[in-house]
Design a protein around this motif. Structure first.
Motif, PDB file in Angstrom:
ATOM      1  N   ILE A 156      51.281  48.288  40.205  1.00 49.58           N
ATOM      2  CA  ILE A 156      50.461  47.078  40.199  1.00 49.58           C
ATOM      3  C   ILE A 156      50.309  46.587  38.763  1.00 49.58           C
ATOM      4  O   ILE A 156      49.994  47.353  37.858  1.00 49.58           O
ATOM      5  N   VAL A 157      50.529  45.302  38.557  1.00 54.18           N
ATOM      6  CA  VAL A 157      50.300  44.682  37.250  1.00 54.18           C
ATOM      7  C   VAL A 157      48.807  44.373  37.173  1.00 54.18           C
ATOM      8  O   VAL A 157      48.295  43.551  37.938  1.00 54.18           O
ATOM      9  N   LEU A 158      48.081  45.065  36.274  1.00 56.58           N
ATOM     10  CA  LEU A 158      46.628  44.926  36.215  1.00 56.58           C
ATOM     11  C   LEU A 158      46.173  43.541  35.766  1.00 56.58           C
ATOM     12  O   LEU A 158      45.145  43.045  36.220  1.00 56.58           O
ATOM     13  N   TYR A 159      46.906  42.918  34.847  1.00 57.10           N
ATOM     14  CA  TYR A 159      46.568  41.572  34.393  1.00 57.10           C
ATOM     15  C   TYR A 159      47.748  40.647  34.675  1.00 57.10           C
ATOM     16  O   TYR A 159      48.552  40.364  33.806  1.00 57.10           O
ATOM     17  N   PRO A 160      47.864  40.157  35.918  1.00 57.46           N
ATOM     18  CA  PRO A 160      49.036  39.364  36.301  1.00 57.46           C
ATOM     19  C   PRO A 160      49.156  38.046  35.541  1.00 57.46           C
ATOM     20  O   PRO A 160      50.244  37.483  35.451  1.00 57.46           O
ATOM     21  N   LEU A 161      48.064  37.531  34.992  1.00 61.64           N
ATOM     22  CA  LEU A 161      48.132  36.288  34.222  1.00 61.64           C
ATOM     23  C   LEU A 161      48.361  36.575  32.739  1.00 61.64           C
ATOM     24  O   LEU A 161      48.441  35.647  31.948  1.00 61.64           O
ATOM     25  N   ASP A 162      48.413  37.862  32.388  1.00 63.09           N
ATOM     26  CA  ASP A 162      48.655  38.304  31.019  1.00 63.09           C
ATOM     27  C   ASP A 162      47.632  37.712  30.044  1.00 63.09           C
ATOM     28  O   ASP A 162      47.956  37.386  28.910  1.00 63.09           O
ATOM     29  N   ASP A 163      46.375  37.567  30.534  1.00 60.79           N
ATOM     30  CA  ASP A 163      45.328  36.989  29.691  1.00 60.79           C
ATOM     31  C   ASP A 163      44.273  38.010  29.271  1.00 60.79           C
ATOM     32  O   ASP A 163      43.355  37.689  28.531  1.00 60.79           O
ATOM     33  N   GLY A 164      44.366  39.254  29.781  1.00 65.32           N
ATOM     34  CA  GLY A 164      43.397  40.293  29.425  1.00 65.32           C
ATOM     35  C   GLY A 164      42.022  40.086  30.039  1.00 65.32           C
ATOM     36  O   GLY A 164      41.101  40.837  29.741  1.00 65.32           O
ATOM     37  N   ARG A 165      41.848  39.095  30.917  1.00 67.90           N
ATOM     38  CA  ARG A 165      40.547  38.815  31.534  1.00 67.90           C
ATOM     39  C   ARG A 165      40.574  38.948  33.040  1.00 67.90           C
ATOM     40  O   ARG A 165      39.658  39.497  33.627  1.00 67.90           O
TER      41      ARG A 165
END
Length: 181
Positions: free
Chosen positions: A101-110
């Motif tokens: 699972i990609v924990l931050y799928p938007l790659d924004d750290g939020r």
């Protein structure tokens, strides 16, 4: 589609076993059951086991006794509702090339993935319930038409809850992990 990744077909299974019998002076019964529910969200489940037994015995023409015992145990697994967080961009990747699972799928750290709690060791929330019940009686036939019956019952139950929410869970969103029992 994030909703398709989060929703599953729920199911309910019930199993029961009963046996009873007796003689002229004694009757008995025993039953066991199991209920297994799987909610429409992964990690949202309920399982309950139960057993029950009873015996009645005519000791003499004027004296009868009986006992009934029952025990049940339930375990409910619950999760935070991820559907409100499923509004992540449809082009965001839910899994990496290794299937994690990609924990931050938007790659924004939020914005933590709505699937975050499904990663191994990230989130567990369980409620346990145990219950024991006993009912015992003694019946004395004093004269025809007059019966004295004494009943003693016992009801013991306990419940406890356990939670572990890793810092990468939906609950914590990067904050320090939390656990309690």
């Amino acid at each position: 589609d994030w909703y398709d990744l989060l929703i599953r077909q729920g199911s309910l299974q019930n199993y029961q076993f009963n046996i009873s019998g007796g003689t002229e002076k004694t009757t008995y019964s025993f039953s066991a059951d199991m209920r297994d529910e799987k909610g429409i969200l992964k990690l949202d489940n309920y399982r309950k086991y139960g057993i029950r037994t009873s015996v009645d015995h005519q000791i003499a023409k004027w004296l009868k006794a009986g006992v009934s015992l029952q025990y049940s145990r339930g375990v409910r697994e619950r999760r935070n509702n991820p559907l409100g967080r499923a509004a992540i961009s449809p082009i965001a990747e839910a899994y990496d090339s290794l299937g994690n699972i990609v924990l931050y799928p938007l790659d924004d750290g939020r914005n933590v993935s709505p699937l975050a709690d499904e990663a191994p060791g990230v989130y567990e929330h369980k409620f346990y319930t145990n219950r024991f019940f006993s009912s015992n009686y003694l019946e004395l036939k004093i004269i025809e038409g007059l019966v004295l019956k004494s009943t003693l019952g016992l009801n013991i139950s306990n419940e406890f809850e356990g939670l572990f929410a890793d810092q990468w869970s939906l609950d914590r969103q990067g904050e320090p992990s939390r656990a309690y029992i």
